[in-house]
Design an enzyme around this catalytic site. Structure first.
Site, PDB file in Angstrom:
ATOM      1  N   HIS A  90      34.664 -29.384  25.860  1.00 41.06           N
ATOM      2  CA  HIS A  90      33.942 -30.176  24.868  1.00 41.06           C
ATOM      3  C   HIS A  90      34.523 -29.841  23.493  1.00 41.06           C
ATOM      4  O   HIS A  90      34.799 -28.685  23.195  1.00 41.06           O
ATOM      5  CB  HIS A  90      32.453 -29.840  24.931  1.00 41.06           C
TER       6      HIS A  90
ATOM      7  N   CYS B 265      25.650 -33.246  24.201  1.00 37.39           N
ATOM      8  CA  CYS B 265      27.082 -32.917  24.290  1.00 37.39           C
ATOM      9  C   CYS B 265      27.493 -32.493  25.698  1.00 37.39           C
ATOM     10  O   CYS B 265      28.677 -32.520  26.031  1.00 37.39           O
ATOM     11  CB  CYS B 265      27.441 -31.826  23.287  1.00 37.39           C
TER      12      CYS B 265
ATOM     13  N   ASN C  12      33.487 -34.133  16.803  1.00 37.93           N
ATOM     14  CA  ASN C  12      32.623 -33.955  17.975  1.00 37.93           C
ATOM     15  C   ASN C  12      32.013 -35.308  18.347  1.00 37.93           C
ATOM     16  O   ASN C  12      31.161 -35.824  17.632  1.00 37.93           O
ATOM     17  CB  ASN C  12      31.531 -32.929  17.643  1.00 37.93           C
TER      18      ASN C  12
HETATM   19  N1  ACO Z   1      31.267 -28.375   3.115  1.00 37.78           N
HETATM   20  C1  ACO Z   1      31.310 -27.331   2.278  1.00 37.78           C
HETATM   21  N2  ACO Z   1      30.488 -26.263   2.362  1.00 37.78           N
HETATM   22  C2  ACO Z   1      29.614 -26.255   3.367  1.00 37.78           C
HETATM   23  C3  ACO Z   1      29.505 -27.314   4.290  1.00 37.78           C
HETATM   24  C4  ACO Z   1      30.379 -28.406   4.141  1.00 37.78           C
HETATM   25  N3  ACO Z   1      30.378 -29.466   4.975  1.00 37.78           N
HETATM   26  N4  ACO Z   1      28.544 -27.032   5.188  1.00 37.78           N
HETATM   27  C5  ACO Z   1      28.038 -25.825   4.843  1.00 37.78           C
HETATM   28  N5  ACO Z   1      28.683 -25.370   3.741  1.00 37.78           N
HETATM   29  C6  ACO Z   1      28.471 -24.116   3.052  1.00 37.78           C
HETATM   30  C7  ACO Z   1      27.062 -23.596   3.224  1.00 37.78           C
HETATM   31  O1  ACO Z   1      26.186 -24.201   2.288  1.00 37.78           O
HETATM   32  C8  ACO Z   1      27.246 -22.124   2.991  1.00 37.78           C
HETATM   33  O2  ACO Z   1      27.300 -21.887   1.612  1.00 37.78           O
HETATM   34  P1  ACO Z   1      26.598 -20.560   0.990  1.00 37.78           P
HETATM   35  O3  ACO Z   1      27.322 -19.409   1.643  1.00 37.78           O
HETATM   36  O4  ACO Z   1      26.866 -20.727  -0.457  1.00 37.78           O
HETATM   37  O5  ACO Z   1      25.156 -20.659   1.394  1.00 37.78           O
HETATM   38  C9  ACO Z   1      28.639 -21.844   3.556  1.00 37.78           C
HETATM   39  O6  ACO Z   1      29.317 -23.125   3.619  1.00 37.78           O
HETATM   40  C10 ACO Z   1      28.635 -21.223   4.938  1.00 37.78           C
HETATM   41  O7  ACO Z   1      27.764 -21.962   5.761  1.00 37.78           O
HETATM   42  P2  ACO Z   1      27.499 -21.519   7.221  1.00 37.78           P
HETATM   43  O8  ACO Z   1      26.491 -22.450   7.854  1.00 37.78           O
HETATM   44  O9  ACO Z   1      27.214 -20.060   7.260  1.00 37.78           O
HETATM   45  O10 ACO Z   1      28.926 -21.784   7.880  1.00 37.78           O
HETATM   46  P3  ACO Z   1      29.466 -21.399   9.310  1.00 37.78           P
HETATM   47  O11 ACO Z   1      30.627 -20.531   9.196  1.00 37.78           O
HETATM   48  O12 ACO Z   1      28.362 -20.993  10.251  1.00 37.78           O
HETATM   49  O13 ACO Z   1      30.011 -22.805   9.828  1.00 37.78           O
HETATM   50  C11 ACO Z   1      29.451 -24.584  11.320  1.00 37.78           C
HETATM   51  C12 ACO Z   1      29.123 -23.885  10.011  1.00 37.78           C
HETATM   52  C13 ACO Z   1      30.825 -25.181  11.223  1.00 37.78           C
HETATM   53  C14 ACO Z   1      28.428 -25.699  11.558  1.00 37.78           C
HETATM   54  C15 ACO Z   1      29.414 -23.559  12.467  1.00 37.78           C
HETATM   55  O14 ACO Z   1      28.245 -22.784  12.421  1.00 37.78           O
HETATM   56  C16 ACO Z   1      29.508 -24.211  13.814  1.00 37.78           C
HETATM   57  O15 ACO Z   1      30.512 -24.799  14.160  1.00 37.78           O
HETATM   58  N6  ACO Z   1      28.492 -24.085  14.637  1.00 37.78           N
HETATM   59  C17 ACO Z   1      28.503 -24.690  15.943  1.00 37.78           C
HETATM   60  C18 ACO Z   1      27.713 -25.907  15.854  1.00 37.78           C
HETATM   61  C19 ACO Z   1      28.315 -27.088  16.547  1.00 37.78           C
HETATM   62  O16 ACO Z   1      29.459 -27.160  16.898  1.00 37.78           O
HETATM   63  N7  ACO Z   1      27.441 -28.054  16.720  1.00 37.78           N
HETATM   64  C20 ACO Z   1      27.805 -29.268  17.281  1.00 37.78           C
HETATM   65  C21 ACO Z   1      26.777 -29.735  18.223  1.00 37.78           C
HETATM   66  S1  ACO Z   1      26.535 -28.609  19.539  1.00 37.78           S
HETATM   67  C22 ACO Z   1      27.904 -28.567  20.305  1.00 37.78           C
HETATM   68  O17 ACO Z   1      28.555 -29.565  20.457  1.00 37.78           O
HETATM   69  C23 ACO Z   1      28.337 -27.262  20.800  1.00 37.78           C
END
Ligand code: ACO
Length: 326
Positions: A249, A115, A279
């Protein structure tokens, strides 16, 4: 005194025609529109069609950037494609693009910084042009990221999309304060396990799928992007108030909002395309830049701040006074 600088004179982009909304995604992945929008800000993503490759996306974006600069392939000395999803393990997608745009005299190669690929490629092209390796470079971010997704893993597959963006860089004499003002890069392989692909030629001879500890990545993103932006501002002798546009980004609208707050910028000075594009990895900054230039928000002479972080971890920021002195 001769003041040689590298100008960013034009941009172009391309998105595949196939749009997949959150609703459509929910028909084959255990997720829903409300969750994706609330946690990421994403509403839809563009995905490549069968047979459409990263080189095709790159070629469309590069052709538009060249047309916007009033140039042809013949005018280009260096082609760099930042991509994690090349058409083949080798040869590079950049050499394919070189042939497609008939840039016969250019040198062409790919770089891989996921990224952060676009800010890495920008820095490399800037250094090569400054050291006399040519007068004009084409820097492209192009990804068919959907090819790396595990469609059974809802924690990753909802986040990404495909596309390409390209910029033309030109070495200029007596350029004043125009062009690339500063560029800062970092890497830290200690964090390689929080975001990676579980495949590769020398590990298991497979393409593999994206694996991620989302919360950890989120935490590092906010902290490291804020810090590298401070370094880039300081290297350019600038303050955040000197920035006309933050072109970040596009991974998650919550990361973008956090950066806006840390830089104390008005919301309407931040380019956000994550809702429409998701993304697109190395393509996301030039895609966002292209959108804001095309709709007239970003104008010749505007000062842009770009930042990105990706698997590795790798991260960086660049400040650019866009366009050319008139
Ligand atoms: N749909 C519905 N529910 C979901 C999904 C989905 N697609 N994905 C996860 N969940 C659920 C999980 O199972 C969890 O359920 P539980 O509480 O019953 O166990 C709940 O949602 C919360 O999951 P978390 O992983 O804690 O959610 P979080 O608030 O951390 O959000 C996310 C996840 C969006 C991936 C966030 O952590 C994030 O944006 N991280 C940055 C990662 C990123 O942007 N990566 C891209 C590549 S790197 C870059 O470009 C920077």
């Amino acid at each position: 005194m001769n003041n040689q600088r590298v100008l960013m004179t034009a941009v172009g982009s391309y998105l595949p025609a196939n749009v997949v909304t959150n609703e459509v995604l929910s028909s084959f992945v255990d997720t829903d529109d409300a969750w994706i929008r609330r946690r990421t800000g994403i509403a839809q993503r563009h995905l490549v069609a069968e047979g459409e490759t990263t080189a095709d996306l790159a070629c469309n974006a590069a052709a538009k950037a060249l047309a916007n600069a009033g140039l042809t392939g013949d005018d280009i000395d260096i082609i760099i494609i930042a991509t994690t999803t090349p058409d083949n393990t080798f040869p590079s997608t950049a050499t394919k693009l070189q042939h497609m745009i008939e840039a016969k005299d250019a040198i062409a190669f790919d770089i891989q910084a996921v990224c952060a690929g676009f800010v890495y490629a920008l820095d490399i092209a800037d250094a090569m042009l400054q050291s006399g390796r040519g007068r004009r470079a084409l820097v492209v971010g192009a990804e068919s990221f959907s090819k790396l997704l595990d469609w059974e893993d809802r924690t990753t597959c909802v986040l990404f999309g495909d596309g390409a963006g390209a910029v033309v860089l030109e070495l200029a004499d007596d350029a004043g304060d125009w062009g690339i003002c500063s560029s800062v890069l970092h890497s830290d392989g200690a964090y390689r396990d929080i975001l990676y692909v579980d495949g590769g030629p020398s590990s298991n001879v497979s393409v593999g799928h994206v694996r991620m500890e989302g919360k950890e990545v989120f935490r590092h993103a906010v902290e490291k992007l804020a810090s590298v932006m401070d370094e880039a501002l300081s290297a350019a002798n600038m303050q955040a108030r000197d920035i006309d546009w933050l072109v970040p980004h596009q991974a998650n609208v919550r990361i973008i909002d956090a950066m806006q707050k840390k830089m104390d910028l008005p919301s309407d000075r931040v380019v956000r395309t994550v809702e429409q594009h998701a993304n697109t990895s190395a393509a996301s900054i030039p895609l966002a830049l292209s959108a804001a230039v095309d709709d007239g928000r970003i104008k010749n002479g505007d000062v842009l701040a770009m930042e990105a972080i990706g698997g590795g971890l790798v991260w960086g920021a660049a400040l650019v006074k866009f366009g050319r002195p008139s």
